[in-house]
Design a protein around this motif. Structure first.
Motif, PDB file in Angstrom:
ATOM      1  N   VAL A  70      -7.806  25.233 -49.256  1.00 10.74           N
ATOM      2  CA  VAL A  70      -7.397  26.276 -50.009  1.00 10.74           C
ATOM      3  C   VAL A  70      -6.312  25.835 -50.780  1.00 10.74           C
ATOM      4  CG1 VAL A  70      -7.186  28.591 -50.205  1.00 10.74           C
ATOM      5  CG2 VAL A  70      -8.734  27.472 -48.332  1.00 10.74           C
ATOM      6  N   SER A  71      -6.058  26.077 -51.843  1.00  9.03           N
ATOM      7  CA  SER A  71      -4.857  25.763 -52.866  1.00  9.03           C
ATOM      8  C   SER A  71      -3.929  27.054 -52.676  1.00  9.03           C
ATOM      9  CB  SER A  71      -5.314  25.476 -54.168  1.00  9.03           C
ATOM     10  OG  SER A  71      -5.687  26.655 -54.835  1.00  9.03           O
ATOM     11  N   GLY A  72      -2.681  26.630 -53.024  1.00 10.65           N
ATOM     12  CA  GLY A  72      -1.600  27.632 -52.912  1.00 10.65           C
ATOM     13  C   GLY A  72      -1.244  27.975 -51.469  1.00 10.65           C
ATOM     14  N   ALA A  73      -0.470  29.467 -51.548  1.00 10.29           N
ATOM     15  CA  ALA A  73       0.046  29.903 -50.447  1.00 10.29           C
ATOM     16  C   ALA A  73      -1.246  30.418 -49.230  1.00 10.29           C
ATOM     17  CB  ALA A  73       0.940  31.068 -50.545  1.00 10.29           C
ATOM     18  N   ALA A  74      -2.518  30.599 -49.847  1.00  8.94           N
ATOM     19  CA  ALA A  74      -3.290  31.028 -48.991  1.00  8.94           C
ATOM     20  C   ALA A  74      -3.856  29.878 -48.162  1.00  8.94           C
ATOM     21  CB  ALA A  74      -4.864  31.417 -49.583  1.00  8.94           C
ATOM     22  N   GLY A  75      -3.664  28.518 -48.207  1.00  6.13           N
ATOM     23  CA  GLY A  75      -4.132  27.740 -47.420  1.00  6.13           C
ATOM     24  C   GLY A  75      -3.300  26.453 -46.881  1.00  6.13           C
ATOM     25  N   ILE A  76      -1.987  26.247 -47.524  1.00  3.10           N
ATOM     26  CA  ILE A  76      -1.617  24.848 -47.269  1.00  3.10           C
ATOM     27  C   ILE A  76       0.075  25.431 -47.459  1.00  3.10           C
ATOM     28  CG2 ILE A  76      -0.764  22.896 -48.235  1.00  3.10           C
ATOM     29  CD1 ILE A  76      -3.465  22.288 -49.149  1.00  3.10           C
ATOM     30  N   VAL A  77       0.745  24.665 -46.348  1.00  6.45           N
ATOM     31  CA  VAL A  77       2.164  24.936 -46.367  1.00  6.45           C
ATOM     32  C   VAL A  77       2.809  23.704 -45.934  1.00  6.45           C
ATOM     33  CG1 VAL A  77       2.033  25.775 -43.833  1.00  6.45           C
ATOM     34  CG2 VAL A  77       4.089  26.189 -45.247  1.00  6.45           C
ATOM     35  N   VAL A  78       3.869  23.196 -46.450  1.00  9.95           N
ATOM     36  CA  VAL A  78       4.520  21.912 -46.083  1.00  9.95           C
ATOM     37  C   VAL A  78       5.802  22.406 -45.579  1.00  9.95           C
ATOM     38  CG1 VAL A  78       5.369  19.973 -47.162  1.00  9.95           C
ATOM     39  CG2 VAL A  78       3.558  21.138 -48.233  1.00  9.95           C
ATOM     40  N   GLU A 110       7.465  19.813 -53.501  1.00  6.13           N
ATOM     41  CA  GLU A 110       7.425  20.660 -54.694  1.00  6.13           C
ATOM     42  C   GLU A 110       5.978  20.454 -55.606  1.00  6.13           C
ATOM     43  OE1 GLU A 110      11.311  19.844 -56.408  1.00  6.13           O
ATOM     44  OE2 GLU A 110      12.057  21.853 -55.446  1.00  6.13           O
ATOM     45  N   SER A 111       5.752  18.999 -55.441  1.00  8.02           N
ATOM     46  CA  SER A 111       4.677  18.334 -56.267  1.00  8.02           C
ATOM     47  C   SER A 111       3.286  19.066 -55.793  1.00  8.02           C
ATOM     48  CB  SER A 111       4.555  16.953 -56.124  1.00  8.02           C
ATOM     49  OG  SER A 111       4.085  16.541 -55.060  1.00  8.02           O
ATOM     50  N   THR A 112       3.362  19.508 -54.436  1.00  3.08           N
ATOM     51  CA  THR A 112       1.996  20.049 -54.190  1.00  3.08           C
ATOM     52  C   THR A 112       1.859  21.507 -54.623  1.00  3.08           C
ATOM     53  OG1 THR A 112       2.910  21.120 -52.229  1.00  3.08           O
ATOM     54  CG2 THR A 112       2.180  18.767 -51.913  1.00  3.08           C
ATOM     55  N   GLY A 113       2.785  22.077 -55.089  1.00  2.00           N
ATOM     56  CA  GLY A 113       2.438  23.451 -55.599  1.00  2.00           C
ATOM     57  C   GLY A 113       2.335  24.423 -54.223  1.00  2.00           C
ATOM     58  N   ALA A 114       2.335  24.102 -52.998  1.00  3.19           N
ATOM     59  CA  ALA A 114       2.180  24.809 -51.710  1.00  3.19           C
ATOM     60  C   ALA A 114       3.578  25.452 -51.360  1.00  3.19           C
ATOM     61  CB  ALA A 114       1.437  24.058 -50.747  1.00  3.19           C
ATOM     62  N   PRO A 115       3.425  26.461 -50.679  1.00  6.01           N
ATOM     63  CA  PRO A 115       4.908  27.133 -50.264  1.00  6.01           C
ATOM     64  C   PRO A 115       5.274  25.956 -49.446  1.00  6.01           C
ATOM     65  CG  PRO A 115       3.111  28.264 -49.243  1.00  6.01           C
ATOM     66  CD  PRO A 115       2.593  27.394 -50.333  1.00  6.01           C
ATOM     67  N   TRP A 116       6.660  25.747 -49.328  1.00  8.34           N
ATOM     68  CA  TRP A 116       7.445  24.530 -48.357  1.00  8.34           C
ATOM     69  C   TRP A 116       8.589  25.169 -47.866  1.00  8.34           C
ATOM     70  CZ3 TRP A 116      11.967  21.656 -49.184  1.00  8.34           C
ATOM     71  CH2 TRP A 116      12.535  21.983 -50.162  1.00  8.34           C
ATOM     72  N   PHE A 117       9.088  24.617 -46.650  1.00 10.34           N
ATOM     73  CA  PHE A 117      10.071  25.203 -45.886  1.00 10.34           C
ATOM     74  C   PHE A 117      11.071  23.824 -45.063  1.00 10.34           C
ATOM     75  CE2 PHE A 117       6.983  28.483 -45.738  1.00 10.34           C
ATOM     76  CZ  PHE A 117       7.548  29.694 -46.257  1.00 10.34           C
ATOM     77  N   GLN A 157       8.743  32.151 -36.745  1.00  6.56           N
ATOM     78  CA  GLN A 157       9.328  32.398 -38.306  1.00  6.56           C
ATOM     79  C   GLN A 157       8.165  31.937 -39.074  1.00  6.56           C
ATOM     80  OE1 GLN A 157      12.535  29.706 -37.660  1.00  6.56           O
ATOM     81  NE2 GLN A 157      14.191  31.371 -37.761  1.00  6.56           N
ATOM     82  N   LEU A 158       7.610  30.984 -38.795  1.00  7.71           N
ATOM     83  CA  LEU A 158       6.410  30.677 -39.896  1.00  7.71           C
ATOM     84  C   LEU A 158       5.375  31.985 -39.866  1.00  7.71           C
ATOM     85  CD1 LEU A 158       5.272  28.649 -41.935  1.00  7.71           C
ATOM     86  CD2 LEU A 158       4.158  27.582 -40.172  1.00  7.71           C
ATOM     87  N   THR A 159       4.855  32.273 -38.728  1.00  5.76           N
ATOM     88  CA  THR A 159       3.892  33.412 -38.799  1.00  5.76           C
ATOM     89  C   THR A 159       4.609  34.522 -39.427  1.00  5.76           C
ATOM     90  OG1 THR A 159       3.039  32.414 -36.692  1.00  5.76           O
ATOM     91  CG2 THR A 159       2.452  34.844 -37.278  1.00  5.76           C
ATOM     92  N   GLU A 160       5.923  35.002 -39.164  1.00  4.99           N
ATOM     93  CA  GLU A 160       6.345  36.317 -39.736  1.00  4.99           C
ATOM     94  C   GLU A 160       6.443  35.978 -41.384  1.00  4.99           C
ATOM     95  OE1 GLU A 160      10.405  36.647 -38.009  1.00  4.99           O
ATOM     96  OE2 GLU A 160       9.311  37.354 -36.060  1.00  4.99           O
ATOM     97  N   THR A 161       6.509  34.753 -41.659  1.00  2.00           N
ATOM     98  CA  THR A 161       6.855  34.524 -43.197  1.00  2.00           C
ATOM     99  C   THR A 161       5.264  34.497 -43.920  1.00  2.00           C
ATOM    100  OG1 THR A 161       8.755  33.148 -42.885  1.00  2.00           O
ATOM    101  CG2 THR A 161       7.939  32.906 -45.017  1.00  2.00           C
ATOM    102  N   ILE A 162       4.437  34.042 -43.491  1.00  2.00           N
ATOM    103  CA  ILE A 162       3.344  33.758 -44.634  1.00  2.00           C
ATOM    104  C   ILE A 162       2.188  34.424 -43.560  1.00  2.00           C
ATOM    105  CG2 ILE A 162       4.147  31.561 -45.174  1.00  2.00           C
ATOM    106  CD1 ILE A 162       1.943  30.095 -43.377  1.00  2.00           C
ATOM    107  N   GLY A 163       2.092  34.808 -42.449  1.00  2.00           N
ATOM    108  CA  GLY A 163       1.030  35.829 -41.994  1.00  2.00           C
ATOM    109  C   GLY A 163       0.427  34.913 -40.922  1.00  2.00           C
ATOM    110  N   PRO A 164      -0.843  35.162 -40.484  1.00  2.00           N
ATOM    111  CA  PRO A 164      -1.404  34.352 -39.078  1.00  2.00           C
ATOM    112  C   PRO A 164      -1.594  33.005 -39.734  1.00  2.00           C
ATOM    113  CG  PRO A 164      -2.534  36.786 -39.613  1.00  2.00           C
ATOM    114  CD  PRO A 164      -1.559  36.408 -40.709  1.00  2.00           C
ATOM    115  N   LEU A 165      -1.745  32.022 -38.914  1.00  2.00           N
ATOM    116  CA  LEU A 165      -1.814  30.699 -39.268  1.00  2.00           C
ATOM    117  C   LEU A 165      -3.370  30.269 -39.166  1.00  2.00           C
ATOM    118  CD1 LEU A 165       1.221  29.238 -37.252  1.00  2.00           C
ATOM    119  CD2 LEU A 165       1.309  29.950 -39.816  1.00  2.00           C
ATOM    120  N   ASP A 166      -4.290  31.125 -38.562  1.00  2.00           N
ATOM    121  CA  ASP A 166      -5.412  30.610 -38.358  1.00  2.00           C
ATOM    122  C   ASP A 166      -6.155  30.209 -39.553  1.00  2.00           C
ATOM    123  OD1 ASP A 166      -7.820  30.052 -36.812  1.00  2.00           O
ATOM    124  OD2 ASP A 166      -8.558  32.278 -37.299  1.00  2.00           O
ATOM    125  N   GLY A 167      -6.588  28.802 -39.707  1.00  2.00           N
ATOM    126  CA  GLY A 167      -7.162  28.355 -41.064  1.00  2.00           C
ATOM    127  C   GLY A 167      -6.112  27.751 -41.878  1.00  2.00           C
TER     128      GLY A 167
END
Length: 409
Positions: A70-78, A110-117, A157-167
């Motif tokens: 799933v593209s973007g913040a909804a599915g991938i995080v780096v 940055e090239s993935t377009g996904a949120p990263w931390f 911290q990751l859960t607080e930032t982007i929500g539930p990690l399931d999926g």
């Protein structure tokens, strides 16, 4: 030749994830290629084979699970690991870390377009724009209890930032101290974890980012990471470890008949003479660094060179034609001494009187070329020409070298 079309057609009807046995995959595509049996990088590589999906939970000779991306913040995080090399002032996390590896990791994220931390050994999970002060803490140097608590903190911290990690699909680009602390915790929260660089040496990691695809390397537990660039820089920059040429020769090559990196240092009087020849200031300290024994990049052939052979026979030999470093020194000093040619005996005596050196063995000859480039970028030695940007000192050195023949080393 394998035909991946049936797999792509089968995946087209999959909404979330699916697991195929090894036998099912074999039958579907007409036989898996050899690399699929031994290289984890194969399953992390060319995703056009299973377009729109990520291969996860690869169990060799048993099964492979495919998860729809799933593209973007909804599915991938780096998540990108911090490094030791930093600015000496406060800065946003994305700018604070300055090693070549981190710069490549950031560019990839940055090239993935996904949120990263950033995974900070001091602060846990950090947004790229968060301003941090420089710090010295390294996660690998911390006790087990600290690393365990750190991992729990990061996942929270990751859960607080982007929500539930399931999926979610979490891409980890960090050293083993970081990934080991959070891998199982992420999976326990329902996240899929991807580690495309797991088991790769530092040199192969740099190549992965440079080439845009993982190199063919087994993900075997026996694969040992090369030393991190900051650690190598620290060892090459420890004046207390420097020895005189005579002390180096007195070792007889013990512990030095191996590939590795080295640095050369000059004292105050020697720096003054180099400055006279270059017509530019030269500070006492590190003036040159290099490698011995790296695998040749074009042919892939192993070099027989070693630290002992390179330094004893070439640098401290009596022919500047066989040493880039010796030719550079001789050219500069010939100018300072107002001599038309390089005086080999006088040059050798000068080196013994004014220079010190540090040799650092590195077992991974395949990684050594990339390690040298990263180390040179961090050290910026004034007398290095190859792999370095031009500046007035290097332009002058290039001019001085021309009358003294073509270097063959």
């Amino acid at each position: 030749m394998a035909d991946w079309t049936p797999l792509r057609n089968a995946l087209a009807s999959v909404e979330d994830r699916v697991t195929y046995t090894w036998a099912e995959l074999e039958e579907m595509i007409g036989g898996l290629p050899r690399s699929a049996y031994v290289y984890d990088a194969f399953w992390r590589g060319d995703r056009s084979r299973w377009r729109g999906f990520t291969a996860v939970d690869v169990k060799f000779h048993e099964s492979v699970t495919f998860v729809r991306r799933v593209s973007g913040a909804a599915g991938i995080v780096v998540l990108v690991g911090c490094v030791k090399t930093k600015l000496d002032r406060s800065a946003p996390a994305q700018d604070l870390y300055t090693s070549p590896l981190f710069l490549k990791q950031r560019a990839y994220a940055e090239s993935t377009g996904a949120p990263w931390f950033v995974l900070s050994a001091e602060h846990g999970l950090v947004r790229p724009e968060t301003v941090l002060e420089p710090y010295e803490r390294r996660l690998s140097a911390q006790p087990r209890d600290y690393r365990r608590a750190w991992g729990i903190r990061v996942v929270g911290q990751l859960t607080e930032t982007i929500g539930p990690l399931d999926g979610k699909v979490v891409h980890l680009h960090a050293g083993s101290a970081y990934t080991d602390a959070i891998r199982d915790l992420l999976r326990s929260e329902g996240a899929e974890v991807e580690e495309p660089l797991r088991g790769l040496s530092l040199g192969k990691r740099l190549s992965w980012y440079r080439d845009g695809a993982p190199p063919a390397a087994p993900s075997s537990p026996a694969s040992v990471d090369a030393p991190e660039v900051p650690e190598l820089v620290e060892r090459l920059c420890a004046p207390g470890s420097a020895v005189t040429p005579a002390e180096f020769q007195a070792t007889g090559g013990a512990g030095l008949r191996t590939p590795g990196l080295y640095s050369w240092w000059v004292d105050r009087d020697g720096a003054c003479e180099l400055a006279a020849g270059l017509r530019h200031p030269v500070e006492p300290g590190l003036i040159y660094a290099g490698q011995a024994g790296a695998t040749r990049p074009r042919s892939g052939r192993r070099s027989r060179n070693t630290l002992w052979g390179r330094i004893r026979s070439m640098h401290l030999g009596r022919r500047h034609e066989f040493s880039t470093f010796r030719r550079s020194l001789g050219s500069v000093l010939a100018s300072a001494w107002d001599e038309p040619d390089i005086d080999e005996e006088r040059l050798s005596a000068w080196m013994h009187r004014h220079l010190r050196l540090i040799a650092v063995p590195v077992d991974d000859a395949d990684a050594l070329g990339d390690l040298e480039a990263a180390v040179l970028a961090a050290l910026d030695p004034p007398l290095n020409l190859s792999k370095m940007p031009r500046n007035p000192v290097r332009d002058r050195l290039t001019t001085l070298r021309r009358p003294h023949g073509r270097n063959s080393s």
